[in-house]
Design a protein around this motif. Structure first.
Motif, PDB file in Angstrom:
ATOM      1  N   ARG A  24      18.581 -30.361 104.494  1.00 47.75           N
ATOM      2  CA  ARG A  24      19.925 -29.788 104.364  1.00 47.75           C
ATOM      3  C   ARG A  24      20.506 -30.234 103.024  1.00 47.75           C
ATOM      4  O   ARG A  24      20.235 -31.347 102.567  1.00 47.75           O
ATOM      5  N   LEU A  25      21.316 -29.420 102.461  1.00 48.37           N
ATOM      6  CA  LEU A  25      22.048 -29.830 101.271  1.00 48.37           C
ATOM      7  C   LEU A  25      23.159 -30.777 101.699  1.00 48.37           C
ATOM      8  O   LEU A  25      23.808 -30.544 102.724  1.00 48.37           O
ATOM      9  N   PRO A  26      23.382 -31.850 100.963  1.00 39.46           N
ATOM     10  CA  PRO A  26      24.474 -32.754 101.336  1.00 39.46           C
ATOM     11  C   PRO A  26      25.815 -32.052 101.165  1.00 39.46           C
ATOM     12  O   PRO A  26      25.953 -31.172 100.310  1.00 39.46           O
ATOM     13  N   PRO A  27      26.800 -32.415 101.983  1.00 39.73           N
ATOM     14  CA  PRO A  27      28.119 -31.790 101.831  1.00 39.73           C
ATOM     15  C   PRO A  27      28.738 -32.174 100.488  1.00 39.73           C
ATOM     16  O   PRO A  27      28.529 -33.275  99.979  1.00 39.73           O
ATOM     17  N   LEU A  28      29.469 -31.256  99.917  1.00 39.19           N
ATOM     18  CA  LEU A  28      30.083 -31.486  98.612  1.00 39.19           C
ATOM     19  C   LEU A  28      31.422 -32.192  98.812  1.00 39.19           C
ATOM     20  O   LEU A  28      32.393 -31.606  99.271  1.00 39.19           O
ATOM     21  N   HIS A  29      31.467 -33.503  98.517  1.00 44.19           N
ATOM     22  CA  HIS A  29      32.686 -34.290  98.693  1.00 44.19           C
ATOM     23  C   HIS A  29      33.549 -34.288  97.445  1.00 44.19           C
ATOM     24  O   HIS A  29      34.740 -34.539  97.503  1.00 44.19           O
ATOM     25  N   HIS A  30      32.928 -34.083  96.315  1.00 48.56           N
ATOM     26  CA  HIS A  30      33.658 -34.140  95.051  1.00 48.56           C
ATOM     27  C   HIS A  30      33.596 -32.784  94.375  1.00 48.56           C
ATOM     28  O   HIS A  30      32.776 -31.938  94.718  1.00 48.56           O
ATOM     29  N   SER A  31      34.452 -32.607  93.400  1.00 44.33           N
ATOM     30  CA  SER A  31      34.418 -31.346  92.672  1.00 44.33           C
ATOM     31  C   SER A  31      33.135 -31.275  91.852  1.00 44.33           C
ATOM     32  O   SER A  31      32.552 -32.301  91.507  1.00 44.33           O
ATOM     33  N   PRO A  32      32.675 -30.088  91.557  1.00 46.82           N
ATOM     34  CA  PRO A  32      31.443 -29.957  90.792  1.00 46.82           C
ATOM     35  C   PRO A  32      31.579 -30.574  89.397  1.00 46.82           C
ATOM     36  O   PRO A  32      32.687 -30.785  88.903  1.00 46.82           O
TER      37      PRO A  32
END
Length: 92
Positions: A24-32
């Protein structure tokens, strides 16, 4: 058989992928990530270096104080300690 609608087929394929892999792709916690100019990058690095050095100095001072067994006590030359010998009397 009968033709399967594309949406149902997509869900079935997705379920099949879920069954065969745990990747799975890790959840995006920070802005790109974003592009910075060299000046902005240098300014951030200098700021981080100063914060790191300040933290290292505090840690070194704390370790030195612990090693030397220095205790900070309150010092009140005009406070409670100088008043302990006096008695309070009523002038009635």
């Amino acid at each position: 058989g009968s033709p399967v609608p594309p949406e149902e087929r997509r869900l079935r394929d997705k379920k099949h992928l879920d069954d065969i892999t745990a990747a799975r792709l890790p959840p995006l916690h920070h802005s790109p990530a974003k592009m910075l100019s060299i000046e902005e990058s240098i300014a951030i690095q200098i700021q981080q270096k100063e914060a790191y050095e300040e933290m290292q100095a505090k840690l070194a001072a704390q370790k030195l104080a612990e090693r030397l067994n220095i205790k900070m006590l309150r010092f009140e030359p005009e406070g409670e300690a100088s008043m302990q010998y006096r008695e309070v009397r009523d002038e009635d």
